[in-house]
Design an enzyme around this catalytic site. Structure first.
Site, mmCIF file in Angstrom:
data_model
loop_
_atom_site.group_PDB
_atom_site.id
_atom_site.type_symbol
_atom_site.label_atom_id
_atom_site.label_comp_id
_atom_site.label_asym_id
_atom_site.label_seq_id
_atom_site.Cartn_x
_atom_site.Cartn_y
_atom_site.Cartn_z
ATOM 1 N N ASP A 185 0.929 -1.223 -0.049
ATOM 2 C CA ASP A 185 -0.163 -0.021 0.152
ATOM 3 C C ASP A 185 0.767 1.205 -0.046
ATOM 4 O O ASP A 185 2.020 1.165 0.390
ATOM 5 C CB ASP A 185 -0.986 -0.208 1.200
ATOM 6 C CG ASP A 185 -2.114 1.079 1.032
ATOM 7 O OD1 ASP A 185 -2.239 1.403 -0.175
ATOM 8 O OD2 ASP A 185 -2.740 1.254 2.047
ATOM 9 N N ASN B 16 1.484 3.600 -2.862
ATOM 10 C CA ASN B 16 1.820 4.089 -4.002
ATOM 11 C C ASN B 16 1.217 5.377 -4.356
ATOM 12 O O ASN B 16 1.916 6.298 -4.920
ATOM 13 C CB ASN B 16 1.493 3.076 -5.304
ATOM 14 C CG ASN B 16 1.853 1.684 -5.260
ATOM 15 O OD1 ASN B 16 2.923 1.617 -4.450
ATOM 16 N ND2 ASN B 16 1.733 0.828 -6.165
ATOM 17 N N ASN C 103 -10.686 -2.620 -5.779
ATOM 18 C CA ASN C 103 -10.063 -1.562 -6.352
ATOM 19 C C ASN C 103 -10.681 -1.438 -7.840
ATOM 20 O O ASN C 103 -10.168 -0.494 -8.667
ATOM 21 C CB ASN C 103 -8.725 -2.226 -6.646
ATOM 22 C CG ASN C 103 -7.562 -2.095 -5.660
ATOM 23 O OD1 ASN C 103 -6.846 -2.662 -5.219
ATOM 24 N ND2 ASN C 103 -8.217 -1.090 -4.428
HETATM 25 C C1 IPE Z 1 -5.372 -2.812 -0.253
HETATM 26 O O1 IPE Z 1 -5.023 -1.422 -0.487
HETATM 27 C C2 IPE Z 1 -5.357 -3.573 -1.604
HETATM 28 C C3 IPE Z 1 -4.060 -3.650 -2.237
HETATM 29 C C4 IPE Z 1 -2.686 -3.217 -1.757
HETATM 30 C C5 IPE Z 1 -3.987 -4.143 -3.441
HETATM 31 P P1 IPE Z 1 -6.105 -0.411 -0.556
HETATM 32 O O2 IPE Z 1 -5.548 0.992 -0.821
HETATM 33 O O3 IPE Z 1 -7.024 -0.797 -1.592
HETATM 34 O O4 IPE Z 1 -6.874 -0.495 0.759
HETATM 35 P P2 IPE Z 1 -7.693 0.544 1.663
HETATM 36 O O5 IPE Z 1 -8.759 1.227 0.822
HETATM 37 O O6 IPE Z 1 -6.589 1.396 2.287
HETATM 38 O O7 IPE Z 1 -8.419 -0.357 2.599
HETATM 39 C C1 IPE Z 2 -1.296 0.383 -3.404
HETATM 40 O O1 IPE Z 2 -1.300 1.559 -3.447
HETATM 41 C C2 IPE Z 2 -1.747 -0.258 -4.589
HETATM 42 C C3 IPE Z 2 -2.950 -0.655 -5.141
HETATM 43 C C4 IPE Z 2 -4.005 -0.812 -4.295
HETATM 44 C C5 IPE Z 2 -3.128 -1.113 -6.519
HETATM 45 P P1 IPE Z 2 -2.565 2.833 -3.471
HETATM 46 O O2 IPE Z 2 -2.961 3.297 -4.887
HETATM 47 O O3 IPE Z 2 -3.655 2.289 -2.742
HETATM 48 O O4 IPE Z 2 -1.879 3.920 -2.599
HETATM 49 P P2 IPE Z 2 -2.408 4.998 -1.629
HETATM 50 O O5 IPE Z 2 -3.235 4.052 -0.274
HETATM 51 O O6 IPE Z 2 -3.329 5.699 -2.445
HETATM 52 O O7 IPE Z 2 -1.519 5.641 -1.059
HETATM 53 MG MG MG Z 3 -4.033 2.409 -0.566
#
Ligand code: IPE
Ligand code: IPE
Ligand code: MG
Length: 253
Positions: free
Chosen positions: A27, A29, A75
């Site tokens: 998580d 990115n 997602n």
């Molecule tokens: C969890 O991260 C899913 C992945 C890392 C693929 P999310 O960013 O989707 O989760 P939440 O929204 O913080 O719970």
């Molecule tokens: C994790 O990073 C990757 C995926 C869930 C695909 P995020 O895209 O959730 O990054 P944040 O949580 O918004 O920083």
């Molecule tokens: Mg995230």
């Protein structure tokens, strides 16, 4: 030990206590990109680089199974442009990493509703899965369009189907049968669960399988996560006492 493996003991790790299965919620990115005033997609691109680094590190440390949460069922509700960018990145990753997986004895597997992925990604996945199916040094297991609840619903449906056609009696439903009907069939449960970016939640990941996983949450954003931090977490993991609900022999009256 093969030449691809660094001796765990040279890194002050106990080779006997290397977790067999490490699962990671990658998580942060988006936050990594926002901090730099960049588009979220840049964060995902950098995140893909971290995946390469961490797969290599796990192979070197002798971790047998690495499960990476790359895309959740939830997602799919993100903006279309972000989803498209993630899918393009995934396809590129599979194409560019195939040779390295083959060279390092790494089998690729997936868990999740992969039938929902774009055709091009499905094709790349089938290609790499088939090409690496015979490899046994390590398993890289990608959770794609994965959700723990959807996995449990799918399992319950299969149980109901078998029961309805008389193939299964209620008494025959046990933990082994349930585990056999999950996407993770045949894989050991994770010993160690790492989440980057500081959020104290599971976000629908491996709900059944993490019953006794040791959990580590680091504030580091996924694009900044390093081999050194992984080794540091492994050291802490090796200090934890895993009791699985029992008590230590010396605590017995
Ligand atoms: C969890 O991260 C899913 C992945 C890392 C693929 P999310 O960013 O989707 O989760 P939440 O929204 O913080 O719970
Ligand atoms: C994790 O990073 C990757 C995926 C869930 C695909 P995020 O895209 O959730 O990054 P944040 O949580 O918004 O920083
Ligand atoms: Mg995230």
């Amino acid at each position: 030990m093969s030449s691809k493996e660094t001796s765990a003991s040279s890194l002050e790790l106990d080779p006997e206590k290397i977790p067999a299965h490490v699962a990671v919620i990658m998580d942060g990115n988006g936050r990594w990109a926002r901090k730099r005033l960049l588009n979220r997609v840049k964060g995902h691109e950098q995140g893909a680089e971290t995946v390469r680094r961490i797969v290599r590190a796990c192979r070197e440390l002798g971790i047998r199974v690495l499960t990476l949460y790359a895309f959740s069922t939830e997602n799919w509700e993100r903006p279309k442009a972000e989803i498209t960018a993630l899918m393009t990145l995934l396809k590129k990753f599979l194409e560019s990493e195939k040779a390295e997986l083959l060279e390092n004895g790494i089998r690729l597997t997936t868990i999740g509703e992969t039938e929902r992925l774009p055709a091009g990604v499905q094709q790349a996945l089938s290609d790499v899965r088939a090409a690496t199916a015979h490899l046994t040094d390590m398993t890289l297991n990608l959770a794609l369009s994965y959700g723990g609840r959807s996995e449990l619903v799918r399992m319950a449906r299969r149980v109901a189907e078998k029961a309805a056609c008389g193939e299964l009696s209620p008494e025959a439903v046990d933990q082994d049968l349930v585990a056999d009907l999950l996407y993770t069939r045949g894989l050991p449960d994770p010993d160690l669960l790492i989440r980057t970016s500081g959020e104290m939640r599971i976000s629908n990941f491996l709900l059944w399988q993490i019953a006794y996983a040791e959990i580590f949450v680091t504030d580091t954003l996924w694009p900044d996560f390093s081999r050194e931090e992984l080794i540091d977490i492994l050291k802490q993991f090796q200090q934890r006492e895993r009791r699985f609900g029992k008590i230590k022999p010396e605590d017995r009256a």
